[in-house]
Enzyme design. Structure first.
Site, PDB file in Angstrom:
ATOM      1  N   GLU B 241       0.848  -1.195   0.000  1.00 42.32           N
ATOM      2  CA  GLU B 241       0.000   0.000   0.000  1.00 42.32           C
ATOM      3  C   GLU B 241       0.879   1.239   0.000  1.00 42.32           C
ATOM      4  OE1 GLU B 241      -1.617  -1.580   3.952  1.00 42.32           O
ATOM      5  OE2 GLU B 241      -3.391  -0.622   3.077  1.00 42.32           O
ATOM      6  N   LYS B 243       2.518   4.500   1.519  1.00 43.45           N
ATOM      7  CA  LYS B 243       2.850   5.024   2.827  1.00 43.45           C
ATOM      8  C   LYS B 243       2.468   6.499   2.827  1.00 43.45           C
ATOM      9  CE  LYS B 243       6.138   5.817   6.411  1.00 43.45           C
ATOM     10  NZ  LYS B 243       5.224   6.875   6.820  1.00 43.45           N
ATOM     11  N   ARG B 248      -0.676   9.565  11.625  1.00 42.03           N
ATOM     12  CA  ARG B 248      -1.203   8.244  11.962  1.00 42.03           C
ATOM     13  C   ARG B 248      -2.311   8.426  13.000  1.00 42.03           C
ATOM     14  NH1 ARG B 248       1.514   3.201  12.620  1.00 42.03           N
ATOM     15  NH2 ARG B 248      -0.088   1.587  12.778  1.00 42.03           N
ATOM     16  N   GLU B 291      -4.752   6.806   8.539  1.00 38.54           N
ATOM     17  CA  GLU B 291      -3.980   8.040   8.445  1.00 38.54           C
ATOM     18  C   GLU B 291      -4.929   9.223   8.276  1.00 38.54           C
ATOM     19  OE1 GLU B 291      -0.555   7.371   8.346  1.00 38.54           O
ATOM     20  OE2 GLU B 291       0.368   9.231   7.648  1.00 38.54           O
ATOM     21  N   LYS B 410       8.437  -0.125   6.056  1.00 41.10           N
ATOM     22  CA  LYS B 410       8.162   1.076   5.272  1.00 41.10           C
ATOM     23  C   LYS B 410       9.288   1.240   4.261  1.00 41.10           C
ATOM     24  CE  LYS B 410       9.808   3.907   9.129  1.00 41.10           C
ATOM     25  NZ  LYS B 410       9.428   4.895  10.131  1.00 41.10           N
TER      26      LYS B 410
END
Lengths: 352, 549
Positions: B241, B243, B248, B291, B410
């Site tokens: 996906e 980032k 967050r 997010e 990440k």
């Protein structure tokens, strides 16, 4: 520059000078005649033709400046008259033989304190207040945050730290200057806790103190102590010993620094030792003020330390003619001392 | 307060983790819940609000020490810490008069509740008397600690992680449970402390999921491009996906109420009314991980982080700002479903439940590349999408606590960033000739700022004008065209790699440095350290630079 209006004392490039008596007090350049308050290197410097000091300071001076120096020892309170100037030494309570210098002419008195402290301790003569018209005082710890606890309380804390370390089998390394501080610490600790080891730069000074009749506990050279005993030992050493191979003999140890600067947490942390004990051989704020008051002086010169702060405070609160005197005397340093081997080179100096 | 003072001094005087944990364990073993609650909160950085101004504290201390204020300031200069200065200045009283205010064994909680907090409700005269009595009945070291608490400057070298480790060892409660229980904001009550350290038997997981209590966030490790195939194996095992470059957040809907928490454990529900409004439609017993993003509704993609910054910190949002920078929550994980903690299920299962629950436009998009090269291709488009790169999560993984290696990665497009301090500035060329646009940046090494990079791109014209004005007002020295400026401004620099260099004072050189963000939120002392830059060394193949002859 005249330090008194009459010119009894003046400031010259070499140091504080008495023109009529033709002598300097703790000069920072070689001169022909130096009256020396005590043996620390910022007060007793090399290269003078002759020295005058207190009787109990004589051997210390010879140890530090060389056996061949010309030194005249005088008893505390003993007066000598040179060209109309009366000179006498009075106990300053800083280290063994430390003196305040009193000069008098035509009834006018000036006193130079050198370094001094008020609380009595077993290793030196007790400070004696001296009245003067002009009082020249140190101010190493001349801020109201500096107020010493009674020595017994600090001694108890040091002993507790030592015995806790001894119980867990690690040596206790207590760092302080070789001359004065080390002997005072020795007289403060409880020798029943374990053996006491002193660094090579401390041992000869201990011998001088003992010869002068100062009782110090039994101290040993590190080579004469079993490895197992070292783990219970108190080690007295100058700060410069840290990080030298000499320290390796002790294996794991706890270290502590003994100084007035240890009052402040930031200073303790910058030292990065395990503990800091507030043991100072200088006057704290209350006893500095007490000494100024007891001198009854109208003019006060404040030197090495927080001199401008103290001078301003004395002007404002007491209406005294208080001024800042720039000297090369240095008080108690947080800086590293000179190499550990050469006690002679040890510097006590450098207050910022 | 003695026990807490001893703990503070032990933590303060040691740098060894084992010694710190031992001190914490010894403390928690004997602590009463009422004190324990305060201790845990203080040690994890939560502080009571300052009930009195430092000016008042200064004036009272000067009065008690019978010194003028200027002398107090001189002392402060020498000590460098106001709490300590005041503690030292207040005259010491004889030991016997201590313990008259509160019993000798009174805990930290009583000192805070009876002597500190009431200050805020008293009037000036009462406040003075109250604080004076307090100061006189404490020893200098206790006074120092009390002042630290009172002025909101209490800090000691332990992390939340270390506190959790100690509580876990002392009370035999698993660490993940402790970190869950500590999430959010709690009143430091004895009940809270007892619930915090209660053994897990009995009530089960649903007990934890009461009110707006969030779950601990699962965090990802950075991944380096060069090692990706070896480290991760077949791509089919991984969920890929974007980032996002936002904040967050954990969105909780329980018992008809919505809570939005950030990773900084701040409750921000009211700041983002769009998200709160949307979450009202979620069924009770739902917790989403996702997010908070500033959202461009026309292009249907996130706005840059800079736009979101206009919303951060705004407690109330006006209509204009709401229209200018709308926000949206994009969910990428489901932690609680039908009031059940589903963190133990696989990511594949959680995602499946999530898509049933949340419409696609509020979900994070999942890519299904055939191989890592295709993933690289997707990643290379990150910049145009205003995202930071890719998140790579193992389909079979459970939702972990904290930063555990192995399942969450990440993979940022700009993996290398450093927060650095502006130290030199030089005029630009061409149309920027009148402005200071070329900057040299420094990071901390052994307590000093060491220059390591020059950069001139990345700021907007408006920001350049601001920096230019700053440079002109804050020049310390001039060397030809170069000005040394007061080290005050902090920027985030991005770069492509780090290599050893003999040309730079720092010994390291960075490739293609550029400013990516003006970190107005950072003070110069919060900029990165040389060690942080060094860590990037070897993050990719490097060639040592040599001094040109």
């Amino acid at each position: 520059m005249n330090l008194t209006d009459s010119g009894l004392l003046t400031l010259r490039p070499e140091g504080v000078y008495c023109p009529e008596g033709d002598f300097y007090i703790d000069p920072w350049r070689p001169v022909s005649r130096a009256v020396v308050t005590h043996g620390h290197s910022d007060h007793a410097r090399w290269g003078c033709n002759s020295y005058v000091c207190a009787t109990t300071s004589k051997e210390i001076l010879r140890h530090r400046l060389g056996e061949d120096i010309r030194v005249q020892a005088v008893e505390f309170g003993e007066k000598s008259v040179v060209n109309g100037v009366t000179l006498s030494l009075h106990p300053a309570g800083h280290i063994l033989g430390s003196a305040q210098v009193r000069v008098e002419r035509n009834g006018e008195v000036a006193v130079v304190t050198g370094d001094y402290k008020r609380e009595p301790d077993a290793t030196c003569e007790v400070f004696e207040p001296v009245e003067a018209h002009c009082f020249i005082s140190e101010s190493t710890f001349g801020l109201p945050i500096y107020r010493w606890e009674p020595q017994e309380l600090v001694a108890a804390a040091i002993n507790r730290w030592w015995s806790e370390n001894a119980d867990r089998g690690v040596a206790s390394v207590l760092l302080g200057y070789a001359l004065g501080k080390s002997q005072r610490l020795l007289a403060m600790v409880d020798p029943s806790i374990g053996p006491i080891v002193t660094h090579g730069s401390v041992a000869p000074l201990n011998a001088i103190y003992r010869n002068e009749g100062i009782p110090l506990p039994l101290t040993k050279n590190v080579l004469n102590v079993d490895k197992a005993d070292l783990r219970r030992a108190l080690v007295i050493a100058p700060p410069s010993a840290l990080g030298t191979p000499w320290m390796k003999r002790f294996g794991e140890y706890s270290d502590a620094f003994a100084s007035g600067w240890m009052t402040v947490r930031g200073a303790r942390r910058r030292r990065s030792v395990d503990r800091g004990f507030v043991v100072s051989d200088h006057v704290d704020w209350p006893s500095l003020l007490q000494s100024v008051d007891e001198s009854k002086a109208e003019r006060v010169w404040v030197t090495h330390g927080y001199s401008s702060v103290v001078a301003r405070y004395l002007q404002e609160t007491r209406g005294l003619d208080a001024r800042v005197l720039s000297t090369e005397w240095e008080g108690e340093s947080m800086k590293e001392e000179a190499p550990a081997e050469g006690a002679e080179q040890e510097s006590e100096g450098g207050e910022a | 307060m003695k026990a807490f003072l001893n703990l503070f001094e032990a933590l303060d005087s040691s740098t060894k983790t084992t010694a710190k944990v031992a001190a914490l364990n010894a403390y928690f073993k004997q602590v009463e819940p009422a004190e324990g609650a305060w201790a845990v909160q203080l040690l994890t950085g939560q502080r009571p609000k300052r009930p009195i101004s430092t000016t008042e504290m200064r004036e009272l201390a000067a009065e008690m020490a019978a010194i003028p204020l200027w002398l107090l300031e001189e002392c402060y200069d020498a000590v460098g810490d106001l709490s300590e200065t005041l503690a030292r200045l207040v005259p010491e009283v004889v030991e016997a008069s201590r313990g008259t205010l509160l019993p000798d064994d009174a805990g930290l909680d009583r000192w805070i509740q009876e002597r500190l907090l009431p200050l805020s409700t008293l009037d000036l005269a009462e406040r003075k008397v109250h604080l004076k009595e307090t100061w006189l009945s404490l020893s200098a070291n206790e006074r120092f600690l009390f002042n630290k608490l009172m002025s909101g400057t209490f800090r000691v070298g332990v992390s939340q992680e270390l506190v959790i480790r100690s509580l876990s060892e002392t009370f035999k409660v698993p660490k993940h449970l402790l970190s869950h229980r500590m999430m959010g904001q709690h009143a430091p009550s004895p009940e809270w402390f007892e619930a915090l350290v209660e053994s897990e038997e009995g009530n089960g997981a649903s007990h934890e999921a009461i009110g707006g209590q969030p779950y601990p966030f699962c965090l990802a490790h950075p991944l380096e491009d060069a090692t990706i195939e070896d480290a991760l194996g077949p791509i089919s095992e991984w969920c890929i996906e974007w980032k996002f470059d936002g904040i967050r957040g954990q969105l909780i809907r329980r018992a008809g109420t919505t809570y939005l928490w950030t990773r900084g454990e701040e409750l921000v529900t009211d700041r983002y009314p769009e998200i709160a409004g949307w979450a009202d439609s979620l069924p009770d017993g739902t917790v989403l991980d996702g997010e908070i993003l500033a959202w461009n509704t026309e292009s249907n993609q996130p706005l840059p982080f800079n736009d979101l910054q206009k919303r951060i910190g705004r407690k109330t949002v006006g209509k204009k700002l709401l229209a200018e920078v709308p926000v949206r929550f994009r969910a990428f994980d489901l932690l609680e479903w039908e009031s059940e903690d589903v963190r133990g299920r696989s990511l594949a299962e959680r995602k499946e439940l999530l898509t049933r629950l949340v419409p696609a436009e509020f979900l994070s998009e999942v890519f299904r590349p055939q191989d890592w090269d295709e993933a690289r291709l997707i990643r290379s488009a990150a910049k145009s999408q205003n995202v930071e790169g890719l998140m790579i999560k193992r389909w079979s993984s459970t939702y972990g606590v904290g930063r555990k290696r192995g399942d969450w990665w990440k993979w940022k497009i700009d993996p290398m960033t450093i927060d650095a301090v502006l130290v030199y500035a030089q005029r630009g060329s061409g149309k920027r000739a009148s402005l200071y646009t070329d900057y040299t940046f420094a990071i901390w090494k052994d307590g000093a700022l060491v220059p390591f990079a020059k950069a001139y791109s990345g700021l907007t014209d408006k920001e350049i004008a601001e920096v230019d004005a700053f440079v002109k007002r804050n020049t310390l020295e001039r060397f030809g065209p170069v000005r040394t400026v007061k080290p005050e401004l902090v920027f985030e620099l991005a770069f492509e790699g780090v290599s050893l260099s003999t040309r730079h004072k720092s010994g390291l050189a960075v490739r293609f440095p550029r400013m990516t963000r003006w970190r107005r939120d950072l003070r110069p002392d919060q900029a990165n350290r040389f060690e942080d830059l060094q860590r990037y060394l070897g993050a990719e193949p490097t060639v040592a630079e040599t001094e040109p002859a």
